[in-house]
Design a protein around this motif. Sequence first.
Motif, PDB file in Angstrom:
ATOM      1  N   LEU A 117      94.273  -2.144 101.006  1.00 52.06           N
ATOM      2  CA  LEU A 117      93.958  -2.096  99.955  1.00 52.06           C
ATOM      3  C   LEU A 117      92.633  -1.272  99.574  1.00 52.06           C
ATOM      4  CD1 LEU A 117      94.690  -3.753  97.161  1.00 52.06           C
ATOM      5  CD2 LEU A 117      92.640  -5.232  97.820  1.00 52.06           C
ATOM      6  N   ILE A 118      91.525  -1.486 100.315  1.00 50.17           N
ATOM      7  CA  ILE A 118      90.344  -0.861 100.032  1.00 50.17           C
ATOM      8  C   ILE A 118      90.764   0.779 100.188  1.00 50.17           C
ATOM      9  CG2 ILE A 118      87.941  -0.273 100.873  1.00 50.17           C
ATOM     10  CD1 ILE A 118      87.872  -3.227 101.583  1.00 50.17           C
ATOM     11  N   ASN A 119      91.410   1.181 101.183  1.00 42.76           N
ATOM     12  CA  ASN A 119      91.751   2.697 101.265  1.00 42.76           C
ATOM     13  C   ASN A 119      92.480   3.186  99.596  1.00 42.76           C
ATOM     14  OD1 ASN A 119      91.986   4.924 103.016  1.00 42.76           O
ATOM     15  ND2 ASN A 119      94.030   4.862 102.303  1.00 42.76           N
ATOM     16  N   ALA A 120      93.344   2.308  99.437  1.00 43.70           N
ATOM     17  CA  ALA A 120      93.995   2.729  98.235  1.00 43.70           C
ATOM     18  C   ALA A 120      93.233   2.740  97.015  1.00 43.70           C
ATOM     19  CB  ALA A 120      95.172   1.750  97.994  1.00 43.70           C
ATOM     20  N   ALA A 121      92.170   1.586  96.960  1.00 44.45           N
ATOM     21  CA  ALA A 121      91.200   1.670  95.849  1.00 44.45           C
ATOM     22  C   ALA A 121      90.333   2.721  95.764  1.00 44.45           C
ATOM     23  CB  ALA A 121      90.510   0.459  95.682  1.00 44.45           C
ATOM     24  N   CYS A 122      89.940   3.155  97.176  1.00 41.99           N
ATOM     25  CA  CYS A 122      89.089   4.557  97.228  1.00 41.99           C
ATOM     26  C   CYS A 122      89.802   5.738  96.720  1.00 41.99           C
ATOM     27  CB  CYS A 122      88.544   4.654  98.579  1.00 41.99           C
ATOM     28  SG  CYS A 122      87.381   3.325  99.205  1.00 41.99           S
ATOM     29  N   LEU A 123      90.887   5.764  96.884  1.00 40.94           N
ATOM     30  CA  LEU A 123      91.739   7.176  96.575  1.00 40.94           C
ATOM     31  C   LEU A 123      91.802   7.159  95.058  1.00 40.94           C
ATOM     32  CD1 LEU A 123      94.140   7.222  99.492  1.00 40.94           C
ATOM     33  CD2 LEU A 123      91.946   8.547  99.341  1.00 40.94           C
ATOM     34  N   MET A 124      91.791   5.992  94.358  1.00 39.91           N
ATOM     35  CA  MET A 124      91.984   6.058  92.748  1.00 39.91           C
ATOM     36  C   MET A 124      90.496   6.262  92.022  1.00 39.91           C
ATOM     37  SD  MET A 124      95.069   5.612  92.629  1.00 39.91           S
ATOM     38  CE  MET A 124      95.187   5.432  90.814  1.00 39.91           C
ATOM     39  N   ARG A 125      89.635   6.433  92.778  1.00 43.85           N
ATOM     40  CA  ARG A 125      88.243   6.682  92.290  1.00 43.85           C
ATOM     41  C   ARG A 125      87.874   7.981  91.905  1.00 43.85           C
ATOM     42  NH1 ARG A 125      85.003   2.514  92.560  1.00 43.85           N
ATOM     43  NH2 ARG A 125      83.196   3.487  93.093  1.00 43.85           N
ATOM     44  N   PRO A 126      86.919   8.294  91.128  1.00 44.47           N
ATOM     45  CA  PRO A 126      86.556   9.753  90.867  1.00 44.47           C
ATOM     46  C   PRO A 126      85.987  10.283  92.192  1.00 44.47           C
ATOM     47  CG  PRO A 126      86.036   8.500  89.127  1.00 44.47           C
ATOM     48  CD  PRO A 126      86.601   7.414  90.008  1.00 44.47           C
ATOM     49  N   LYS A 141      91.430  -4.861  91.519  1.00 47.54           N
ATOM     50  CA  LYS A 141      92.741  -4.140  92.198  1.00 47.54           C
ATOM     51  C   LYS A 141      93.483  -5.208  93.089  1.00 47.54           C
ATOM     52  CE  LYS A 141      91.795   0.196  91.082  1.00 47.54           C
ATOM     53  NZ  LYS A 141      92.704   0.687  90.008  1.00 47.54           N
ATOM     54  N   PHE A 142      92.809  -6.144  93.704  1.00 49.43           N
ATOM     55  CA  PHE A 142      93.302  -7.230  94.292  1.00 49.43           C
ATOM     56  C   PHE A 142      94.181  -8.137  93.536  1.00 49.43           C
ATOM     57  CE2 PHE A 142      93.220 -11.613  96.176  1.00 49.43           C
ATOM     58  CZ  PHE A 142      93.688 -11.225  97.527  1.00 49.43           C
ATOM     59  N   LYS A 143      93.689  -8.300  92.249  1.00 50.54           N
ATOM     60  CA  LYS A 143      94.379  -9.317  91.399  1.00 50.54           C
ATOM     61  C   LYS A 143      95.562  -8.456  90.694  1.00 50.54           C
ATOM     62  CE  LYS A 143      90.287 -11.769  90.240  1.00 50.54           C
ATOM     63  NZ  LYS A 143      89.003 -11.908  89.290  1.00 50.54           N
ATOM     64  N   ASP A 144      95.595  -7.219  90.772  1.00 50.90           N
ATOM     65  CA  ASP A 144      96.853  -6.238  90.159  1.00 50.90           C
ATOM     66  C   ASP A 144      97.687  -6.259  91.057  1.00 50.90           C
ATOM     67  OD1 ASP A 144      98.413  -4.845  88.952  1.00 50.90           O
ATOM     68  OD2 ASP A 144      96.615  -2.994  88.625  1.00 50.90           O
ATOM     69  N   LYS A 145      98.638  -7.151  91.134  1.00 46.29           N
ATOM     70  CA  LYS A 145      99.897  -7.113  91.982  1.00 46.29           C
ATOM     71  C   LYS A 145     100.544  -5.810  92.172  1.00 46.29           C
ATOM     72  CE  LYS A 145     100.590 -12.325  92.133  1.00 46.29           C
ATOM     73  NZ  LYS A 145      99.105 -12.372  91.790  1.00 46.29           N
ATOM     74  N   ARG A 146     100.571  -4.973  91.157  1.00 54.29           N
ATOM     75  CA  ARG A 146     101.274  -3.840  91.019  1.00 54.29           C
ATOM     76  C   ARG A 146     100.602  -2.606  91.799  1.00 54.29           C
ATOM     77  NH1 ARG A 146     101.500  -3.126  84.916  1.00 54.29           N
ATOM     78  NH2 ARG A 146      99.399  -3.919  85.639  1.00 54.29           N
ATOM     79  N   GLY A 150     102.374  -3.159  98.335  1.00 57.93           N
ATOM     80  CA  GLY A 150     102.761  -3.477  99.996  1.00 57.93           C
ATOM     81  C   GLY A 150     101.516  -4.400 100.491  1.00 57.93           C
ATOM     82  N   VAL A 151     100.379  -4.517  99.825  1.00 56.48           N
ATOM     83  CA  VAL A 151      99.307  -5.252 100.595  1.00 56.48           C
ATOM     84  C   VAL A 151      99.817  -6.816 100.287  1.00 56.48           C
ATOM     85  CG1 VAL A 151      96.977  -5.611 100.416  1.00 56.48           C
ATOM     86  CG2 VAL A 151      97.633  -3.493 100.384  1.00 56.48           C
ATOM     87  N   ASP A 152      99.829  -7.402 101.389  1.00 60.69           N
ATOM     88  CA  ASP A 152     100.130  -8.895 101.240  1.00 60.69           C
ATOM     89  C   ASP A 152      98.686  -9.765 100.848  1.00 60.69           C
ATOM     90  OD1 ASP A 152     100.852 -11.480 101.519  1.00 60.69           O
ATOM     91  OD2 ASP A 152     102.239 -11.274 103.284  1.00 60.69           O
ATOM     92  N   ARG A 153      98.529 -10.013  99.820  1.00 62.06           N
ATOM     93  CA  ARG A 153      97.285 -10.757  99.282  1.00 62.06           C
ATOM     94  C   ARG A 153      97.224 -12.109 100.015  1.00 62.06           C
ATOM     95  NH1 ARG A 153      98.317  -6.004  96.661  1.00 62.06           N
ATOM     96  NH2 ARG A 153      97.022  -5.589  94.899  1.00 62.06           N
ATOM     97  N   ASN A 154      98.280 -12.690 100.153  1.00 60.90           N
ATOM     98  CA  ASN A 154      98.419 -13.955 100.645  1.00 60.90           C
ATOM     99  C   ASN A 154      97.907 -14.103 102.096  1.00 60.90           C
ATOM    100  OD1 ASN A 154      99.411 -15.352  98.427  1.00 60.90           O
ATOM    101  ND2 ASN A 154     101.527 -14.872  99.179  1.00 60.90           N
TER     102      ASN A 154
END
Length: 191
Positions: A117-126, A141-146, A150-154
């Motif tokens: 999740l953190i990797n994906a979030a980084c790639l979206m940052r400027p 980003k954790f709260k946005d299930k879309r 593929g990241v299982d928040r549970n």
Amino acid sequence: MEKKLSREDAWKLLTDYTKSPALQQHAMAVEAVMAHFGRLSGEDEEVWGVAGLLHDLDYEQFPEEHCKKAEEIMREHGIDEVYIRAMSCHGYGICTDTKPESQMEKVLYTIDELTGLINAACLMRPSKSVLDLEVKSVKKKFKDKRFAAGVDRNVIRKGCEMLGMELDEVIRETIEGMKEKAEEIGLKGNL
């Protein structure tokens, strides 16, 4: 622990079975975070790091037998049970019944999905970087299930409960661990 595995030997084993640069980077991200948590726990950070490095040993070649094939491979190579159990625990409730018991096993179970999740979030940052990433950005980003669906928040939530840690704290320490190896894991970005 009977037989400590060197980082060098673990890397060789990983790269024998994992050729994808993306999967290698994921393994190194998990390794970095595990070493960080090992240090915080006053444990052997190399042992924790190697456990993280090898957690997806079989995933590229044997996705349908994930964790089961890795256990076979690790046993064939005489890898210590500590590493085998940690690897197996990260798939608890998904592809194994091996419940995390030790602190190391619980951390690996919790942070594997979170690093994705953190990797994906980084790639979206400027900046495309983990170096300027804040907990609140990851929480959003954790709260946005879309986002990174593929990241299982549970799994992450259950892991936090097992560890007795708040989600914010686990996110913060996972970011810190990833920062330590930002360049190696492809998340230095343009900073």
